[in-house]
Design a protein around this motif. Structure first.
Motif, PDB file in Angstrom:
ATOM      1  N   ASN A 147       0.828  -1.210   0.000  1.00 27.72           N
ATOM      2  CA  ASN A 147       0.000   0.000   0.000  1.00 27.72           C
ATOM      3  C   ASN A 147       0.862   1.260   0.000  1.00 27.72           C
ATOM      4  N   ALA A 148       0.298   2.299  -0.573  1.00 27.76           N
ATOM      5  CA  ALA A 148       0.912   3.631  -0.456  1.00 27.76           C
ATOM      6  C   ALA A 148       0.205   4.351   0.673  1.00 27.76           C
ATOM      7  N   ASP A 149       0.961   5.155   1.436  1.00 34.76           N
ATOM      8  CA  ASP A 149       0.305   5.935   2.497  1.00 34.76           C
ATOM      9  C   ASP A 149      -0.794   6.789   1.895  1.00 34.76           C
ATOM     10  N   VAL A 150      -0.429   7.493   0.811  1.00 30.68           N
ATOM     11  CA  VAL A 150      -1.384   8.434   0.202  1.00 30.68           C
ATOM     12  C   VAL A 150      -1.198   8.440  -1.316  1.00 30.68           C
ATOM     13  N   VAL A 151      -2.313   8.475  -2.032  1.00 35.51           N
ATOM     14  CA  VAL A 151      -2.273   8.736  -3.482  1.00 35.51           C
ATOM     15  C   VAL A 151      -3.128   9.970  -3.724  1.00 35.51           C
ATOM     16  N   ILE A 152      -2.562  10.966  -4.423  1.00 40.71           N
ATOM     17  CA  ILE A 152      -3.367  12.144  -4.751  1.00 40.71           C
ATOM     18  C   ILE A 152      -3.545  12.232  -6.261  1.00 40.71           C
TER      19      ILE A 152
ATOM     20  N   LYS B 113       1.541  21.813  -8.868  1.00 46.16           N
ATOM     21  CA  LYS B 113       2.623  22.665  -8.340  1.00 46.16           C
ATOM     22  C   LYS B 113       2.416  22.921  -6.837  1.00 46.16           C
ATOM     23  N   ASP B 114       1.200  23.256  -6.435  1.00 40.15           N
ATOM     24  CA  ASP B 114       0.946  23.544  -5.014  1.00 40.15           C
ATOM     25  C   ASP B 114       1.190  22.299  -4.151  1.00 40.15           C
ATOM     26  N   CYS B 115       0.819  21.117  -4.695  1.00 41.53           N
ATOM     27  CA  CYS B 115       1.056  19.869  -3.940  1.00 41.53           C
ATOM     28  C   CYS B 115       2.550  19.639  -3.742  1.00 41.53           C
ATOM     29  N   ILE B 116       3.323  19.847  -4.823  1.00 42.82           N
ATOM     30  CA  ILE B 116       4.784  19.653  -4.718  1.00 42.82           C
ATOM     31  C   ILE B 116       5.359  20.580  -3.647  1.00 42.82           C
ATOM     32  N   CYS B 117       4.904  21.830  -3.663  1.00 45.06           N
ATOM     33  CA  CYS B 117       5.427  22.796  -2.683  1.00 45.06           C
ATOM     34  C   CYS B 117       5.076  22.344  -1.269  1.00 45.06           C
ATOM     35  N   ALA B 118       3.841  21.876  -1.056  1.00 45.47           N
ATOM     36  CA  ALA B 118       3.420  21.421   0.278  1.00 45.47           C
ATOM     37  C   ALA B 118       4.236  20.201   0.706  1.00 45.47           C
ATOM     38  N   LEU B 119       4.473  19.292  -0.226  1.00 49.33           N
ATOM     39  CA  LEU B 119       5.218  18.066   0.106  1.00 49.33           C
ATOM     40  C   LEU B 119       6.673  18.386   0.435  1.00 49.33           C
ATOM     41  N   ARG B 120       7.220  19.311  -0.346  1.00 53.39           N
ATOM     42  CA  ARG B 120       8.627  19.668  -0.086  1.00 53.39           C
ATOM     43  C   ARG B 120       8.763  20.391   1.250  1.00 53.39           C
TER      44      ARG B 120
ATOM     45  N   GLY C 186       6.881  20.102   3.812  1.00 48.29           N
ATOM     46  CA  GLY C 186       6.676  19.152   4.911  1.00 48.29           C
ATOM     47  C   GLY C 186       7.682  18.013   4.925  1.00 48.29           C
ATOM     48  N   ASN C 187       8.637  18.037   3.944  1.00 48.95           N
ATOM     49  CA  ASN C 187       9.667  16.996   3.877  1.00 48.95           C
ATOM     50  C   ASN C 187       9.081  15.598   3.719  1.00 48.95           C
ATOM     51  N   VAL C 188       8.028  15.489   2.943  1.00 46.40           N
ATOM     52  CA  VAL C 188       7.361  14.195   2.747  1.00 46.40           C
ATOM     53  C   VAL C 188       7.841  13.604   1.416  1.00 46.40           C
ATOM     54  N   PRO C 189       8.306  12.344   1.402  1.00 45.97           N
ATOM     55  CA  PRO C 189       8.732  11.731   0.142  1.00 45.97           C
ATOM     56  C   PRO C 189       7.546  11.616  -0.823  1.00 45.97           C
ATOM     57  N   TYR C 190       7.819  11.807  -2.113  1.00 43.58           N
ATOM     58  CA  TYR C 190       6.743  11.674  -3.102  1.00 43.58           C
ATOM     59  C   TYR C 190       7.310  11.151  -4.411  1.00 43.58           C
TER      60      TYR C 190
ATOM     61  N   VAL D 215       3.803  10.004  -0.507  1.00 44.80           N
ATOM     62  CA  VAL D 215       2.653  10.395  -1.340  1.00 44.80           C
ATOM     63  C   VAL D 215       2.953  10.111  -2.811  1.00 44.80           C
ATOM     64  N   ILE D 216       2.031   9.431  -3.449  1.00 45.13           N
ATOM     65  CA  ILE D 216       2.150   9.219  -4.894  1.00 45.13           C
ATOM     66  C   ILE D 216       1.231  10.213  -5.596  1.00 45.13           C
ATOM     67  N   ILE D 217       1.819  10.956  -6.514  1.00 44.46           N
ATOM     68  CA  ILE D 217       1.023  11.922  -7.273  1.00 44.46           C
ATOM     69  C   ILE D 217       0.628  11.238  -8.575  1.00 44.46           C
ATOM     70  N   GLU D 218      -0.640  10.941  -8.701  1.00 43.38           N
ATOM     71  CA  GLU D 218      -1.097  10.251  -9.902  1.00 43.38           C
ATOM     72  C   GLU D 218      -1.439  11.282 -10.974  1.00 43.38           C
ATOM     73  N   VAL D 219      -0.632  11.290 -12.030  1.00 38.59           N
ATOM     74  CA  VAL D 219      -0.874  12.200 -13.162  1.00 38.59           C
ATOM     75  C   VAL D 219      -1.483  11.326 -14.250  1.00 38.59           C
TER      76      VAL D 219
END
Ligand SMILES: Cc1cc2nc3c(=O)[nH]c(=O)nc-3n(C[C@H](O)[C@H](O)[C@H](O)COP(=O)(O)OP(=O)(O)OC[C@H]3O[C@@H](n4cnc5c(N)ncnc54)[C@H](O)[C@@H]3O)c2cc1C
Length: 302
Positions: free
Chosen positions: A34-39, A48-55, A57-61, A80-84
């Motif tokens: 499982n992934a902790d989170v998929v967005i 872009k805003d998600c990347i900034c928030a993840l960076r 918060g120092n969260v791997p993505y 966090v997996i960013i599903e594009v």
């Protein structure tokens, strides 16, 4: 992590932020934990805003397209997996140019090209990836490659800056690109196609897809060709010549139909698949002196 998840929900909406998600359901190989989170952001601004928030918060993505070239470990993905993918998949056609959001599927782009009597994407109609994943991988088949149609891409770097790459700046080579080398996120791809004859375009697509049906195990979960083509050889032929057709570890098997593919016979774990990859590599190297390099992306070895 929870404060970052709350921020992601503010940016994307709660229905686009999924927690504790089975990666089996997101990948064509159908393995992985499982992934902790998929967005699933649906716009450039949200990505872009998600990347900034993840960076911040120092969260791997990491980025995932259609999951057709990915093997996640049985432990899954902490972060966090960013599903594009389907939520970011508009395609526009302007004359001979096609501009696609990175999550659009290649098959849809190829069909739209046909509908507009445009030739150049026939080779891609049977590759089960997104345009962004294909640009990153410089995906190709039957003599065609993304490098032959891409003229411009819009990307995001790790610091959240937009990077436009044109033509040669993509550094395309076999299954490689500047997008991959620099760890960029591909957002939009502009392709230049040519006016063609729709009957001929359709006939070529049908022919290539029939060849795939005949040669590839499309009825079983896989991630396509496991290994890159070694110079002067075919990986599948080398594996076959080493006597590995049908060889299996757990539920992972060298396809009976095409030895370049590993298929999931139903019960494979990621560990089975990775162990089989290692076993094939070792056997082929011992028997031929050729070191096969994986084409599939293995995330977090089990
Ligand atoms: C049955 C089958 C047949 C196949 N046939 C072919 C073939 O003929 N030719 C071929 O080249 N491949 C083939 N593949 C492999 C695969 O479809 C391609 O590599 C495809 O380009 C991967 O796209 P994806 O969207 O599924 O990417 P994913 O598998 O989701 O991701 C692959 C890599 O790309 C990165 N990525 C994805 N999207 C983006 C983005 N927007 N920005 C930055 N990085 C991104 C990911 O982080 C990952 O590292 C096949 C696979 C299968 C299952």
């Amino acid at each position: 992590m929870q404060n970052v998840i709350d921020e992601l929900i503010d940016i994307c909406g709660s229905d686009s932020v999924l927690q504790n998600v089975s990666l089996k359901d997101y990948t064509s190989m159908k393995v992985g934990g499982n992934a902790d989170v998929v967005i699933e952001p649906d716009s450039i601004v949200k990505i872009k805003d998600c990347i900034c928030a993840l960076r911040k918060g120092n969260v791997p993505y990491m980025i995932m397209g259609n999951g057709s070239n990915l093997i996640f470990s049985d432990e899954g993905f902490r972060g966090v997996i960013i599903e594009v993918s389907s939520r970011f998949s508009k395609i526009e056609v302007n004359g001979e140019y096609m501009v696609a959001e990175a999550g659009a599927l290649l098959s849809r782009a190829a069909n739209l090209a046909l509908a507009n009597s445009l030739t150049g994407l026939e080779f891609a109609s049977g590759i089960p990836g997104t345009i962004g994943g294909a640009a990153y991988m410089n995906a190709g088949a039957y003599g065609g490659e993304m490098s032959s149609v891409i003229v411009e891409t819009l990307n995001l770097d790790r610091d959240g800056n937009f990077i436009i790459l044109k033509g040669e700046e993509h550094n395309f080579s076999y299954r490689n690109s500047r997008i991959q080398q620099d760890g960029l996120i591909c957002l939009k791809v502009t392709m230049k196609l040519q006016k063609g004859n729709p009957e001929e375009i359709r006939a070529t697509m049908n022919d290539l897809n029939a060849r795939r049906q005949e040669k590839q195990p499309l009825d079983m979960p896989s991630a396509g060709s496991v290994f890159k083509r070694p110079e002067g050889h075919f990986a599948g032929k080398l594996i076959q010549d080493c006597g590995l057709r049908g060889f299996s570890i757990g539920g992972a098997q060298v396809s009976e139909k095409h030895c370049g593919f590993i298929v999931n016979t139903g019960t494979a774990t990621a560990k089975d698949v990775v162990d089989l990859i290692d076993y094939i590599q070792k056997t082929v190297y011992e028997k031929t002196g050729i070191l096969l390099e994986p084409e599939v992306r293995i995330i977090g070895r089990s």
